[in-house]
Design a protein around this motif. Structure first.
Motif, PDB file in Angstrom:
ATOM      1  N   UNK A 266      -3.668   3.940   5.229  1.00 15.53           N
ATOM      2  CA  UNK A 266      -2.414   3.519   3.792  1.00 15.53           C
ATOM      3  C   UNK A 266      -3.779   3.740   2.492  1.00 15.53           C
ATOM      4  N   UNK A 267      -2.851   3.519   1.466  1.00 15.16           N
ATOM      5  CA  UNK A 267      -3.993   3.954   0.533  1.00 15.16           C
ATOM      6  C   UNK A 267      -4.189   2.793  -0.815  1.00 15.16           C
ATOM      7  N   UNK A 268      -5.027   2.016  -0.843  1.00 12.59           N
ATOM      8  CA  UNK A 268      -4.170   0.631  -1.060  1.00 12.59           C
ATOM      9  C   UNK A 268      -5.271   1.138  -3.651  1.00 12.59           C
ATOM     10  N   UNK A 269      -4.974   0.239  -4.077  1.00  8.52           N
ATOM     11  CA  UNK A 269      -5.065   0.156  -5.300  1.00  8.52           C
ATOM     12  C   UNK A 269      -5.898   0.901  -5.708  1.00  8.52           C
ATOM     13  N   UNK A 270      -7.631   0.566  -5.283  1.00 13.15           N
ATOM     14  CA  UNK A 270      -8.743   1.390  -5.556  1.00 13.15           C
ATOM     15  C   UNK A 270      -8.886   2.636  -5.506  1.00 13.15           C
ATOM     16  N   UNK A 271      -7.460   3.312  -5.154  1.00  9.43           N
ATOM     17  CA  UNK A 271      -7.900   4.628  -4.555  1.00  9.43           C
ATOM     18  C   UNK A 271      -8.459   4.660  -3.241  1.00  9.43           C
ATOM     19  N   UNK A 272      -8.659   3.811  -2.778  1.00 10.97           N
ATOM     20  CA  UNK A 272      -9.397   3.939  -0.528  1.00 10.97           C
ATOM     21  C   UNK A 272      -8.546   4.042  -0.013  1.00 10.97           C
ATOM     22  N   UNK A 273      -9.227   5.285   1.428  1.00 13.87           N
ATOM     23  CA  UNK A 273      -7.694   5.377   2.240  1.00 13.87           C
ATOM     24  C   UNK A 273      -8.683   4.395   3.052  1.00 13.87           C
ATOM     25  N   UNK A 274      -7.351   3.536   3.774  1.00 16.64           N
ATOM     26  CA  UNK A 274      -7.716   2.556   5.100  1.00 16.64           C
ATOM     27  C   UNK A 274      -7.372   2.873   6.105  1.00 16.64           C
TER      28      UNK A 274
ATOM     29  N   UNK B 208       0.973  -1.356   0.102  1.00 11.88           N
ATOM     30  CA  UNK B 208      -0.165   0.029  -0.249  1.00 11.88           C
ATOM     31  C   UNK B 208       0.951   1.383  -0.255  1.00 11.88           C
ATOM     32  N   UNK B 209       0.541   2.654   0.238  1.00 14.91           N
ATOM     33  CA  UNK B 209       0.707   3.776   0.472  1.00 14.91           C
ATOM     34  C   UNK B 209       0.273   4.506   1.631  1.00 14.91           C
ATOM     35  N   UNK B 210       1.140   5.033   2.070  1.00 15.16           N
ATOM     36  CA  UNK B 210       0.839   5.444   3.653  1.00 15.16           C
ATOM     37  C   UNK B 210       0.145   7.018   3.542  1.00 15.16           C
ATOM     38  N   UNK B 211      -0.874   6.842   3.948  1.00 14.53           N
ATOM     39  CA  UNK B 211      -1.130   8.369   2.968  1.00 14.53           C
ATOM     40  C   UNK B 211       0.085   9.566   3.592  1.00 14.53           C
ATOM     41  N   UNK B 212       0.708   9.004   4.851  1.00 14.47           N
ATOM     42  CA  UNK B 212       1.178  10.510   5.469  1.00 14.47           C
ATOM     43  C   UNK B 212       2.868  10.552   5.215  1.00 14.47           C
ATOM     44  N   UNK B 213       3.387   9.417   4.738  1.00  8.07           N
ATOM     45  CA  UNK B 213       4.863   9.606   4.485  1.00  8.07           C
ATOM     46  C   UNK B 213       4.855   9.509   2.654  1.00  8.07           C
ATOM     47  N   UNK B 214       3.882   8.965   2.405  1.00  4.25           N
ATOM     48  CA  UNK B 214       3.502   8.849   0.725  1.00  4.25           C
ATOM     49  C   UNK B 214       4.597   7.886   0.073  1.00  4.25           C
ATOM     50  N   UNK B 215       5.242   6.865   1.728  1.00  6.92           N
ATOM     51  CA  UNK B 215       6.098   5.540   0.801  1.00  6.92           C
ATOM     52  C   UNK B 215       4.991   4.713   0.435  1.00  6.92           C
ATOM     53  N   UNK B 216       5.771   3.628  -0.866  1.00  7.92           N
ATOM     54  CA  UNK B 216       4.969   2.211  -0.611  1.00  7.92           C
ATOM     55  C   UNK B 216       5.584   1.096   0.358  1.00  7.92           C
TER      56      UNK B 216
END
Length: 172
Positions: free
Chosen positions: A61-69, A29-37
């Motif tokens: 964190x964000x998944x491939x569907x652009x959902x914030x989890x 996933x992408x960590x929403x706050x750091x922007x890192x994978x």
């Protein structure tokens, strides 16, 4: 009334699908706050999302569907707030987190996750689903109860329907 039953069936299906998103699903996933994978795994103690490399919690964190989890596995789209240019957090007016309980609320809608159980409530209906498969739905004069063994009881105004072991019994 047929339209209402179709709506309620869709609502139950939506709620059942939504409940599955409550668990943390390991993956990249992408960590929403750091922007890192990040490679997210489940913390064996808390059940929350953690980074597999450093074992630290992953808050949003964000998944491939652009959902914030959220760290609990709950999808929290439109329930976060930007604190400054680089940091996001849960909007406390829309999501309340107490230990493993997560409550998502709007002015006329509330959803509460409590372990494997959850409840949905708005101005028109109430839905309660337990982890063992029991569920209850109430929408005005319409009530439906499904037990974990598959038995169903429906009350629609003065009409009652009972389904036990595949046998349908109706009362008017």
């Amino acid at each position: 009334m047929k339209t209402s039953n179709i709506f309620l069936g869709g609502l139950i299906l939506f709620a059942a699908c939504t409940n599955k998103q409550q668990e943390v699903v390991p993956g990249t996933y992408v960590d929403l706050n750091s922007g890192d994978s990040v490679q997210v795994i489940v913390d064996p103690v808390t059940g929350y999302a953690i980074n597999s490399k450093n074992q630290k919690p992953v808050y949003l964190y964000v998944d491939n569907n652009r959902d914030t989890i959220f760290t609990t596995g709950a999808v929290v789209n439109n329930k976060i707030t930007r604190v400054d240019d680089d940091y996001y957090q849960i909007d406390d007016t829309k999501v309340t987190v107490e230990d493993k309980d997560v409550i998502i609320k709007y002015d006329d809608y509330k959803k509460k996750f409590d372990g494997d159980d959850y409840k949905v409530k708005d101005d028109n209906y109430k839905l309660k689903v337990e982890g063992d498969g029991d569920s209850k739905l109430k929408d005005g004069n319409y009530k439906k109860k499904v037990s974990e063994d598959g038995d169903v009881k429906i009350k629609d105004g003065d009409s009652k329907t009972k389904i036990e072991d595949g046998v349908v019994k109706k009362k008017n």
